[in-house]
Design a protein around this motif. Sequence first.
Motif, PDB file in Angstrom:
ATOM      1  N   ASN A   1      -0.794  -5.551  -9.365  1.00  0.00           N
ATOM      2  CA  ASN A   1      -0.435  -6.358  -8.206  1.00  0.00           C
ATOM      3  C   ASN A   1       0.383  -5.572  -7.187  1.00  0.00           C
ATOM      4  O   ASN A   1       0.353  -5.880  -5.991  1.00  0.00           O
ATOM      5  N   TYR A   2       1.110  -4.555  -7.637  1.00  0.00           N
ATOM      6  CA  TYR A   2       1.757  -3.656  -6.674  1.00  0.00           C
ATOM      7  C   TYR A   2       0.695  -2.937  -5.844  1.00  0.00           C
ATOM      8  O   TYR A   2       0.837  -2.780  -4.626  1.00  0.00           O
ATOM      9  N   ASP A   3      -0.373  -2.512  -6.496  1.00  0.00           N
ATOM     10  CA  ASP A   3      -1.458  -1.844  -5.765  1.00  0.00           C
ATOM     11  C   ASP A   3      -2.118  -2.789  -4.767  1.00  0.00           C
ATOM     12  O   ASP A   3      -2.498  -2.386  -3.663  1.00  0.00           O
ATOM     13  N   LEU A   4      -2.242  -4.063  -5.139  1.00  0.00           N
ATOM     14  CA  LEU A   4      -2.854  -5.036  -4.238  1.00  0.00           C
ATOM     15  C   LEU A   4      -1.982  -5.306  -3.007  1.00  0.00           C
ATOM     16  O   LEU A   4      -2.498  -5.647  -1.938  1.00  0.00           O
ATOM     17  N   LEU A   5      -0.670  -5.146  -3.148  1.00  0.00           N
ATOM     18  CA  LEU A   5       0.209  -5.319  -1.999  1.00  0.00           C
ATOM     19  C   LEU A   5      -0.085  -4.288  -0.918  1.00  0.00           C
ATOM     20  O   LEU A   5       0.142  -4.529   0.271  1.00  0.00           O
TER      21      LEU A   5
ATOM     22  N   ARG B   1       3.602   6.626  -4.625  1.00  0.00           N
ATOM     23  CA  ARG B   1       4.024   5.572  -3.702  1.00  0.00           C
ATOM     24  C   ARG B   1       5.150   4.810  -4.399  1.00  0.00           C
ATOM     25  O   ARG B   1       5.035   4.437  -5.569  1.00  0.00           O
ATOM     26  N   PHE B   2       6.216   4.587  -3.669  1.00  0.00           N
ATOM     27  CA  PHE B   2       7.372   3.901  -4.240  1.00  0.00           C
ATOM     28  C   PHE B   2       7.500   2.500  -3.647  1.00  0.00           C
ATOM     29  O   PHE B   2       7.256   2.290  -2.457  1.00  0.00           O
ATOM     30  N   PHE B   3       7.877   1.576  -4.510  1.00  0.00           N
ATOM     31  CA  PHE B   3       8.145   0.203  -4.105  1.00  0.00           C
ATOM     32  C   PHE B   3       9.629  -0.058  -4.365  1.00  0.00           C
ATOM     33  O   PHE B   3      10.118   0.172  -5.477  1.00  0.00           O
ATOM     34  N   VAL B   4      10.320  -0.522  -3.348  1.00  0.00           N
ATOM     35  CA  VAL B   4      11.766  -0.698  -3.445  1.00  0.00           C
ATOM     36  C   VAL B   4      12.152  -2.078  -2.934  1.00  0.00           C
ATOM     37  O   VAL B   4      11.652  -2.534  -1.908  1.00  0.00           O
TER      38      VAL B   4
ATOM     39  N   ALA C   1      -3.929   7.277  -5.475  1.00  0.00           N
ATOM     40  CA  ALA C   1      -5.289   7.650  -5.872  1.00  0.00           C
ATOM     41  C   ALA C   1      -5.787   8.831  -5.046  1.00  0.00           C
ATOM     42  O   ALA C   1      -5.671   8.843  -3.815  1.00  0.00           O
ATOM     43  N   GLY C   2      -6.331   9.835  -5.744  1.00  0.00           N
ATOM     44  CA  GLY C   2      -6.919  10.986  -5.082  1.00  0.00           C
ATOM     45  C   GLY C   2      -5.932  12.044  -4.659  1.00  0.00           C
ATOM     46  O   GLY C   2      -6.328  13.067  -4.082  1.00  0.00           O
TER      47      GLY C   2
ATOM     48  N   TRP D   1      -6.660 -11.635  -9.725  1.00  0.00           N
ATOM     49  CA  TRP D   1      -5.543 -11.515  -8.792  1.00  0.00           C
ATOM     50  C   TRP D   1      -6.035 -11.085  -7.410  1.00  0.00           C
ATOM     51  O   TRP D   1      -5.569 -11.589  -6.398  1.00  0.00           O
ATOM     52  N   GLU D   2      -6.978 -10.147  -7.380  1.00  0.00           N
ATOM     53  CA  GLU D   2      -7.476  -9.669  -6.094  1.00  0.00           C
ATOM     54  C   GLU D   2      -8.172 -10.782  -5.323  1.00  0.00           C
ATOM     55  O   GLU D   2      -8.099 -10.831  -4.088  1.00  0.00           O
ATOM     56  N   ASP D   3      -8.828 -11.678  -6.026  1.00  0.00           N
ATOM     57  CA  ASP D   3      -9.465 -12.818  -5.361  1.00  0.00           C
ATOM     58  C   ASP D   3      -8.430 -13.656  -4.621  1.00  0.00           C
ATOM     59  O   ASP D   3      -8.689 -14.153  -3.518  1.00  0.00           O
TER      60      ASP D   3
END
Length: 378
Positions: free
Chosen positions: A174-178, A344-347, A337-338, A144-146
């Motif tokens: 994929n949320y993290d990749l956004l 982190r929220f996605f809405v 992370a960290g 997915w990251e590619d």
Amino acid sequence: MSTFDLQEIRKQLDQVDREIVTLFEERMRLCGDVAEYKIENGKPVYDGERERQKLDSVKAMTDDSFQKQAVEELFSQMMTISRRYQYKLMAEHGLTARMDFKAVKELPLKGIRVVYQGVEGAYSHEATLQYFGSDVDAYHVQFWEDAMKEVEAGRADYAVLPIENSSAGAVSDNYDLLIKYHNYIVAEIFLPVNHALLGLPEAELSDITTVFSHPQALMQSSRYLNSHRDWAQYSVENTAASAKKVLNDGKKNQAAVASETAGRLYGLKVLEPSINHNKNNTTRFIILSRDPIYREDASKVSISFELPHTSGSLYNMLSNFIYNHVNMRMIESRPIAGRNWEYRFFVDIEGNLGDAQIQNALKGIEEEASNMRILGNY
């Protein structure tokens, strides 16, 4: 207490309430004056330190522990309402959330290249063909990251990624990749998931001892697969890869859980159709572009923001939608992370970036949250 006494108390309460409303209106007028000052001097609406000082001072006006908590809650709500009013006034002066998005009548679809994760016959491939048409210039990558990298680098105009499944939930990676990549959601497509058990042309159901597929496909078909207690189940990177493996291995005892489209593509036989137990199973795919554009008729906005792990922080943030009459469609959270216990929220909300209510709501979140991003309007 007599009925007469109760009626008298209610009359007194009514009088107090009228006085409260009058004082509240006066308070809001003064808040409007504050907003005008902030507009003229380029100051933000939200001043966390000032609000903490105000709450401490009003709590100190009473000695009763219950009243202290009640006063804090009351004034917190009043200050929230005040901020919403000030954002409205700022919007009337053209001071809205930072938005570098451009509205277009239609998405550019001529001479494009589209990337998806997996191999031909995967559900991502089906989603690509369903949205862009069978003649689209499409190619696949392993991860997915590619796909995100291909779009951000300009080697592809669009990427197709799964973001949510009706039975398995969010595709968290994929949320993290956004967040990691600066691509934008410009469209979405819903693809019904219908898994079949596929084998070699000469195979029969009685030959099968080993099944391959993506972990989610195995889970979504678990009732059927687990009814065959002697079958071993193994995970591979995606459903189409399992079909390709069965073909390449050439073993009659192996089967794949994949779409019938993948079966036709790889010359496999349908040993059992529609084995997923949820027949309404659907995956939502998002279409991503590196350009911050949105169709003029777009009706859903996706955003992300970060909040500290403190009481009421999420409620206060979501009140931006309430006071602007904006309907929320979805909310997901991901740990940052960290930073232990921070999220982190996605809405997803209903609306268009050109709508005044959306602009007001996003202005409030931009000022009060950390790292607010508009992920797309589609």
